[in-house]
Structures are given as structure tokens and as C-alpha cells.
Design a protein around this motif. Sequence first.
Motif, mmCIF file in Angstrom:
data_model
loop_
_atom_site.group_PDB
_atom_site.id
_atom_site.type_symbol
_atom_site.label_atom_id
_atom_site.label_comp_id
_atom_site.label_asym_id
_atom_site.label_seq_id
_atom_site.Cartn_x
_atom_site.Cartn_y
_atom_site.Cartn_z
ATOM 1 N N TYR A 1 0.832 -1.202 0.000
ATOM 2 C CA TYR A 1 0.000 0.000 0.000
ATOM 3 C C TYR A 1 0.872 1.261 0.000
ATOM 4 C CZ TYR A 1 -2.877 3.809 1.705
ATOM 5 O OH TYR A 1 -3.484 5.029 1.843
ATOM 6 N N TRP A 2 1.846 1.324 0.917
ATOM 7 C CA TRP A 2 2.686 2.520 1.021
ATOM 8 C C TRP A 2 3.542 2.699 -0.232
ATOM 9 C CZ3 TRP A 2 0.736 5.711 4.100
ATOM 10 C CH2 TRP A 2 0.180 5.325 5.313
ATOM 11 N N LYS B 1 2.102 6.821 -6.574
ATOM 12 C CA LYS B 1 0.996 7.649 -7.068
ATOM 13 C C LYS B 1 1.214 9.142 -6.824
ATOM 14 C CE LYS B 1 -1.937 4.370 -8.368
ATOM 15 N NZ LYS B 1 -2.459 4.185 -9.682
ATOM 16 N N VAL B 2 1.919 9.485 -5.753
ATOM 17 C CA VAL B 2 2.165 10.907 -5.475
ATOM 18 C C VAL B 2 3.479 11.394 -6.091
ATOM 19 C CG1 VAL B 2 0.761 10.893 -3.373
ATOM 20 C CG2 VAL B 2 3.238 10.551 -3.194
ATOM 21 N N GLY B 3 4.121 10.534 -6.874
ATOM 22 C CA GLY B 3 5.306 10.938 -7.606
ATOM 23 C C GLY B 3 6.615 10.852 -6.852
ATOM 24 N N GLN C 1 11.397 2.243 -10.107
ATOM 25 C CA GLN C 1 11.559 1.957 -8.678
ATOM 26 C C GLN C 1 10.322 1.241 -8.140
ATOM 27 O OE1 GLN C 1 12.152 6.067 -7.596
ATOM 28 N NE2 GLN C 1 14.307 5.720 -7.072
ATOM 29 N N TYR C 2 9.159 1.743 -8.513
ATOM 30 C CA TYR C 2 7.897 1.146 -8.072
ATOM 31 C C TYR C 2 7.819 -0.316 -8.491
ATOM 32 C CZ TYR C 2 2.947 -0.027 -8.154
ATOM 33 O OH TYR C 2 1.749 -0.670 -7.995
ATOM 34 N N ARG C 3 8.037 -0.570 -9.767
ATOM 35 C CA ARG C 3 7.922 -1.946 -10.279
ATOM 36 C C ARG C 3 8.922 -2.879 -9.607
ATOM 37 N NH1 ARG C 3 4.291 -2.214 -14.123
ATOM 38 N NH2 ARG C 3 3.920 -0.472 -15.540
#
Length: 117
Positions: A73-74, A80-82, A88-90
Motif C-alpha cells: 500500500y505505502w 501515485k504521489v510521484g 523503482q515502483y515496479r
Amino acid sequence: MNEQTIKDLAVELTAEIVELSEKIKAKAIFVNQLLRSCSSIGANAHEAHYAQSRADFVHKLEIALKECYETEYWIELLYKVGSLSEEQYRQVVTKCGTIRRKLIASVTTAKKNGGIQ
């Protein structure tokens, strides 16, 4: 090839999250929550190995699983907030997903073998 344990994977993920968090200047409250939940995955997986019973073992792994969901979630929120790039996310969400699947499999197996509902 030797398959990594849940704890080993969790330590790697936490180390990566710590490195990423040092680069995120804003949203400190989100980063703090991410660090807490992520580090708790490995801590609970480690603690499960010293459980007093099969039920205690399952309980510790279920806590680690909940922390894994919270970590996802975090990570998603920071993306989502950039605060995280898509790469990095993936990368971190894939590692977290691997840990989650291993935790689910371990909990399922332990419950099945121990007659725990």
C-alpha cells in the motif's frame, strides 16, 4: 540455485526501501510508515522460526503477511504521489509480491499440515 528464504528476501527488500527512502525528501510520514511495515515483514518471519507452537508459527507468518500488504500500500501511494519512479515502483512491488506469495504458501502449508483453521 538455492532459493532465498522469506526472511532473506525481506531483508533485501527492507535494505532497498531504506536506500529509496533516503532519496525521498517529502512525505516523511508515508516513508516512516513504509519503513515500519517493510522491516516488520522480516522481523516476524524471523520470529516465526522460534515459535512456541505451530499455531504461534502461523500467527507470526500471518502478521508478516499483513505487514507485506501494508508495505505494498505505502509503495503504491508513494508511486501515485510521484515520490517513486515507475522503475523503482515496479522493482520494489515485484519483490514485495514475491514475499507475499511465499508467505501465503507457507501459511497455507503450515495450516494444512498442522490442522489449524
